[in-house]
Motif scaffolding. Structure first.
Motif, short mmCIF file in Angstrom:
data_model
loop_
_atom_site.label_atom_id
_atom_site.label_comp_id
_atom_site.label_asym_id
_atom_site.label_seq_id
_atom_site.Cartn_x
_atom_site.Cartn_y
_atom_site.Cartn_z
N ASP A 264 0.83 -1.20 0.00
CA ASP A 264 0.00 0.00 0.00
C ASP A 264 0.87 1.26 0.00
O ASP A 264 2.03 1.23 0.40
N ILE A 265 0.27 2.34 -0.43
CA ILE A 265 0.93 3.65 -0.39
C ILE A 265 0.54 4.32 0.93
O ILE A 265 -0.63 4.32 1.31
N SER A 266 1.51 4.89 1.62
CA SER A 266 1.18 5.54 2.90
C SER A 266 0.31 6.77 2.63
O SER A 266 0.46 7.42 1.58
N PRO A 267 -0.58 7.09 3.58
CA PRO A 267 -1.39 8.31 3.40
C PRO A 267 -0.53 9.54 3.19
O PRO A 267 -0.87 10.43 2.41
N ALA A 268 0.64 9.60 3.86
CA ALA A 268 1.52 10.78 3.72
C ALA A 268 2.04 10.89 2.29
O ALA A 268 2.07 11.99 1.72
N ASP A 269 2.44 9.77 1.69
CA ASP A 269 2.94 9.82 0.31
C ASP A 269 1.81 10.13 -0.67
O ASP A 269 2.01 10.85 -1.66
N LEU A 270 0.64 9.57 -0.39
CA LEU A 270 -0.49 9.84 -1.29
C LEU A 270 -0.82 11.33 -1.26
O LEU A 270 -1.08 11.95 -2.30
N ARG A 271 -0.74 11.90 -0.10
CA ARG A 271 -0.99 13.34 0.01
C ARG A 271 0.03 14.14 -0.81
O ARG A 271 -0.30 15.13 -1.46
N LYS A 272 1.29 13.66 -0.79
CA LYS A 272 2.34 14.39 -1.52
C LYS A 272 2.08 14.41 -3.03
O LYS A 272 2.35 15.41 -3.69
N ALA B 137 9.23 10.39 -7.98
CA ALA B 137 10.21 10.88 -7.00
C ALA B 137 10.08 10.13 -5.68
O ALA B 137 11.05 10.03 -4.92
N LEU B 138 8.90 9.62 -5.41
CA LEU B 138 8.67 8.89 -4.15
C LEU B 138 8.89 7.38 -4.31
O LEU B 138 8.61 6.60 -3.39
N GLY B 139 9.36 6.98 -5.49
CA GLY B 139 9.59 5.55 -5.72
C GLY B 139 8.34 4.80 -6.12
O GLY B 139 8.33 3.56 -6.13
N LEU B 140 7.30 5.54 -6.47
CA LEU B 140 6.05 4.91 -6.92
C LEU B 140 6.04 4.84 -8.44
O LEU B 140 6.77 5.55 -9.12
N THR B 141 5.17 4.00 -8.98
CA THR B 141 4.94 4.01 -10.41
C THR B 141 3.49 4.39 -10.65
O THR B 141 2.62 4.15 -9.80
#
Ligand SMILES: Cc1cc2nc3c(=O)[nH]c(=O)nc-3n(C[C@H](O)[C@H](O)[C@H](O)COP(=O)(O)O)c2cc1C
Length: 207
Positions: free
Chosen positions: A37-45, A131-135
Motif C-alpha cells: 500500500d501507499i502511505s497516506p503521507a505519500d499519497l498526500r504528496k 520521486a517517491l519511488g512509486l509508479t
C-alpha cells in the motif's frame, strides 16, 4: 526467462541527458504492481504536487476521485476499465479518476483548457509519484459514460484519464505473456527534430 522488477526498471530508464531532471528520465508506466500500500503521507504528496500545476486563470479545474484498494471508489473505477486494462490494473493499490470543470468559476464561460490543465496536474502527480519511488500508469481505456454515472459527475465536468498508482511489481506476476512483453520492452520516443519546429515541417535548430 522473465526479467526481474529491478532489471525492468533499469531498462525503462530514459538515457541520461545532462541537466534534465532525473525524475523525468526515471518515470515510466508499469503494469505490474507490488502487494504494497501507499502511505497516506505519500499519497498526500502526489496530490500536493498536482495542486501546484499551472492552470488557465488559475482555475485549478481538476478534481481527482481517489480509490484505495478494497474501497467502493476503487471498485467503481476498476469496473469502468476496458478488459485489457482490467487484466493488469486490479493489483494497483490506488486508482484515480481525473476530471475537470469545463466552466470558469468566475464567469461561467467555457474553459477550453480544462483538459489541458488536468493533464498538467496529472503530469506533476506522476512525476512526484516517481520521486517517491512509486509508479503510475494513466489510462484512457475506460467507459467514460459508466464512470460519469457511477460517480454522478455533473455534465459541466469533462473526464480525463484514470491513473493506477502503486509500487512496481515483478513482471512475472502479470496475467499473460503479452503483458509481460509490454512490461519488459524498452521505452521509445520521437527525436526532437520531429516535434520542435521553427516553421511547419521544419525542425528547429537546437544545437
Ligand atoms: C492519456 C493517456 C492514456 C493512456 N491510456 C492507456 C491505456 O488505456 N492502457 C494502457 O495500458 N496504457 C495507457 N497509457 C500509457 C501509455 O501507453 C504510455 O504512457 C506510453 O506508452 C509511454 O510509456 P511510458 O509512460 O512508460 O513512458 C496512457 C497514457 C496516457 C498519457
Amino acid at each position: 526467462m522473465t526479467l526481474s522488477a529491478v532489471e525492468v526498471n533499469q531498462l525503462k530508464q530514459a538515457p541520461a541527458v545532462d541537466g534534465v531532471l532525473p525524475v523525468v528520465l526515471a518515470r515510466w508506466s508499469a503494469r505490474s504492481f507490488a502487494d504494497r500500500d501507499i502511505s497516506p503521507a505519500d499519497l498526500r504528496k502526489v496530490f500536493e504536487a498536482a495542486r501546484w500545476a499551472a492552470s488557465s486563470y488559475n482555475e485549478q479545474p481538476w478534481r481527482f476521485l481517489v480509490g484505495l484498494r478494497n474501497s467502493s471508489t476503487h471498485k467503481k473505477i476498476y469496473s469502468t476499465l476496458s478488459g485489457h486494462n482490467q487484466s493488469w490494473a486490479a493489483a494497483a493499490p490506488v486508482l484515480i479518476l481525473g476530471v475537470a470543470s469545463s466552466k470558469f468559476s468566475h464567469n461561467g464561460t467555457d474553459n477550453r483548457n480544462a483538459l489541458y490543465d488536468l493533464g498538467a496536474a496529472a503530469s506533476y502527480l506522476t512525476l512526484q509519484a516517481a520521486a517517491l519511488g512509486l509508479t503510475s500508469h494513466q489510462m484512457a481505456g475506460y467507459d467514460q459514460a459508466a464512470a460519469r454515472q457511477a460517480f454522478e459527475i455533473p455534465d459541466s465536468f469533462v473526464l480525463g484519464a484514470v491513473i493506477a498508482l502503486g509500487y512496481q511489481g515483478e513482471p512475472s506476476a502479470l496475467a499473460h505473456q503479452e503483458l509481460i512483453t509490454l512490461e519488459t520492452t524498452p521505452r521509445t520516443r520521437k527525436p526532437l527534430s520531429e516535434f520542435v519546429l521553427s516553421a511547419w515541417g521544419e525542425p528547429a535548430n537546437l544545437a
